[in-house]
Write a protein that holds these residues in place. Structure first.
Motif, mmCIF file in Angstrom:
data_model
loop_
_atom_site.group_PDB
_atom_site.id
_atom_site.type_symbol
_atom_site.label_atom_id
_atom_site.label_comp_id
_atom_site.label_asym_id
_atom_site.label_seq_id
_atom_site.Cartn_x
_atom_site.Cartn_y
_atom_site.Cartn_z
ATOM 1 N N TRP A 111 0.868 -1.186 0.000
ATOM 2 C CA TRP A 111 0.000 0.000 0.000
ATOM 3 C C TRP A 111 0.896 1.224 0.000
ATOM 4 O O TRP A 111 1.842 1.321 0.788
ATOM 5 C CB TRP A 111 -0.870 -0.044 1.248
ATOM 6 C CG TRP A 111 -1.816 1.083 1.483
ATOM 7 C CD1 TRP A 111 -2.313 1.980 0.580
ATOM 8 C CD2 TRP A 111 -2.403 1.428 2.744
ATOM 9 N NE1 TRP A 111 -3.173 2.850 1.203
ATOM 10 C CE2 TRP A 111 -3.258 2.529 2.528
ATOM 11 C CE3 TRP A 111 -2.305 0.901 4.035
ATOM 12 C CZ2 TRP A 111 -3.991 3.122 3.553
ATOM 13 C CZ3 TRP A 111 -3.031 1.482 5.049
ATOM 14 C CH2 TRP A 111 -3.872 2.579 4.814
ATOM 15 N N ILE A 113 0.700 5.565 -0.068
ATOM 16 C CA ILE A 113 -0.088 6.792 0.042
ATOM 17 C C ILE A 113 0.801 7.965 -0.349
ATOM 18 O O ILE A 113 1.913 8.105 0.168
ATOM 19 C CB ILE A 113 -0.603 7.005 1.482
ATOM 20 C CG1 ILE A 113 -1.476 5.837 1.936
ATOM 21 C CG2 ILE A 113 -1.363 8.338 1.585
ATOM 22 C CD1 ILE A 113 -1.864 5.891 3.406
ATOM 23 N N TRP A 141 -3.227 5.167 -2.717
ATOM 24 C CA TRP A 141 -4.084 6.272 -2.293
ATOM 25 C C TRP A 141 -3.403 7.585 -2.624
ATOM 26 O O TRP A 141 -2.213 7.768 -2.341
ATOM 27 C CB TRP A 141 -4.323 6.233 -0.791
ATOM 28 C CG TRP A 141 -5.299 5.216 -0.306
ATOM 29 C CD1 TRP A 141 -5.684 4.053 -0.929
ATOM 30 C CD2 TRP A 141 -5.988 5.258 0.937
ATOM 31 N NE1 TRP A 141 -6.577 3.387 -0.136
ATOM 32 C CE2 TRP A 141 -6.787 4.106 1.013
ATOM 33 C CE3 TRP A 141 -6.011 6.165 1.992
ATOM 34 C CZ2 TRP A 141 -7.597 3.837 2.107
ATOM 35 C CZ3 TRP A 141 -6.810 5.900 3.079
ATOM 36 C CH2 TRP A 141 -7.607 4.743 3.131
ATOM 37 N N VAL A 143 -4.044 11.469 -1.581
ATOM 38 C CA VAL A 143 -4.800 12.302 -0.641
ATOM 39 C C VAL A 143 -4.577 13.768 -0.989
ATOM 40 O O VAL A 143 -3.435 14.208 -1.132
ATOM 41 C CB VAL A 143 -4.347 12.049 0.814
ATOM 42 C CG1 VAL A 143 -5.115 12.940 1.780
ATOM 43 C CG2 VAL A 143 -4.493 10.578 1.180
ATOM 44 N N LEU A 150 -9.988 11.995 -1.517
ATOM 45 C CA LEU A 150 -9.120 10.819 -1.526
ATOM 46 C C LEU A 150 -9.426 10.022 -2.781
ATOM 47 O O LEU A 150 -10.586 9.696 -3.039
ATOM 48 C CB LEU A 150 -9.382 9.966 -0.280
ATOM 49 C CG LEU A 150 -8.840 8.533 -0.288
ATOM 50 C CD1 LEU A 150 -7.313 8.534 -0.288
ATOM 51 C CD2 LEU A 150 -9.384 7.770 0.920
ATOM 52 N N VAL A 152 -8.655 6.468 -4.599
ATOM 53 C CA VAL A 152 -8.184 5.133 -4.241
ATOM 54 C C VAL A 152 -8.118 4.256 -5.485
ATOM 55 O O VAL A 152 -9.116 4.113 -6.207
ATOM 56 C CB VAL A 152 -9.115 4.472 -3.198
ATOM 57 C CG1 VAL A 152 -8.695 3.029 -2.933
ATOM 58 C CG2 VAL A 152 -9.134 5.281 -1.909
ATOM 59 N N THR A 154 -7.151 0.309 -6.603
ATOM 60 C CA THR A 154 -6.967 -1.041 -6.085
ATOM 61 C C THR A 154 -6.593 -1.950 -7.252
ATOM 62 O O THR A 154 -7.276 -1.953 -8.285
ATOM 63 C CB THR A 154 -8.250 -1.554 -5.410
ATOM 64 O OG1 THR A 154 -8.631 -0.613 -4.391
ATOM 65 C CG2 THR A 154 -8.050 -2.916 -4.785
ATOM 66 N N VAL A 175 -9.982 0.875 4.733
ATOM 67 C CA VAL A 175 -8.831 0.440 3.946
ATOM 68 C C VAL A 175 -9.109 -0.968 3.425
ATOM 69 O O VAL A 175 -9.268 -1.900 4.214
ATOM 70 C CB VAL A 175 -7.550 0.461 4.805
ATOM 71 C CG1 VAL A 175 -6.351 0.000 4.003
ATOM 72 C CG2 VAL A 175 -7.325 1.848 5.388
#
Length: 193
Positions: A111, A113, A141, A143, A150, A152, A154, A175
């Protein structure tokens, strides 16, 4: 990271490791990008998110790291000196501890960010998104604390991100990799100045 600050030569991790410690760079496919110093708000957001994630993952195999933290993304199995992509995500969560060494992480975190700043928006939303998808980062992610959204991504079974999901930062965000973890954005209301 501004495209104007992009250097014209091709570099590898061997070059990167020799650069002065006070300078912050990222390498993407051999191209060096200077990283701008983050704002106070950016650092506040990274620290808070990292703290929430760390508290949840304490005692579990996954571990978060915050920038500056080198993530080397080899194309194949080349030696570190030949790796031409090294990034410093704002937050990287790694669950496979065999990827960790004294230099940082070798291989894709689970993951990542990135907290958007004016100088990094295009880099985060385009170049890094494609890079992280190519290397198999399961969740990415982006931000945007100022505009309070946000984005996202996947990774699907096909190895592609597909359509992003967009959320406001008015409610906690669950999450996907850790369904019992919910990021509370209330801290953004604490510091409006």
């Amino acid at each position: 990271m501004s495209a104007a600050e992009q250097l014209q030569e091709r570099y590898t991790y061997a070059d990167y490791a020799k650069w002065p410690e006070g300078e912050h760079w990222e390498l993407i496919d051999g191209v060096a990008y200077a990283m701008a110093a983050p704002s106070r708000q950016h650092q506040d957001v990274v620290l808070e998110l990292g703290s929430q994630i760390l508290q949840h993952l304490r005692g579990k195999p996954c571990r978060p790291y915050v920038a500056p933290f080198d993530v080397r993304l080899p194309r194949q199995q080349e030696a570190d000196d030949k790796v031409d992509t090294t990034v410093q995500p704002d937050i990287a969560v790694i669950c496979d501890r065999s990827k960790l060494d004294d230099k940082g992480c070798r291989g894709a975190p689970d993951w990542i960010i990135e907290v958007v700043s004016p100088s990094s928006a295009i880099m985060d939303m385009e170049k890094k998104r494609k890079l992280y998808e190519r290397h198999g980062v399961k969740a990415y992610w982006i931000v945007h604390p100022t505009d309070r959204w946000l984005m996202v991504y996947t990774l699907g079974e096909d190895g592609k991100y597909g359509q992003f999901q967009l959320f406001g930062l008015d409610e906690p965000a669950t999450v996907g990799l850790f369904p019992e973890l919910s990021i509370d954005w209330a801290f953004l209301n604490d510091d409006q100045g």
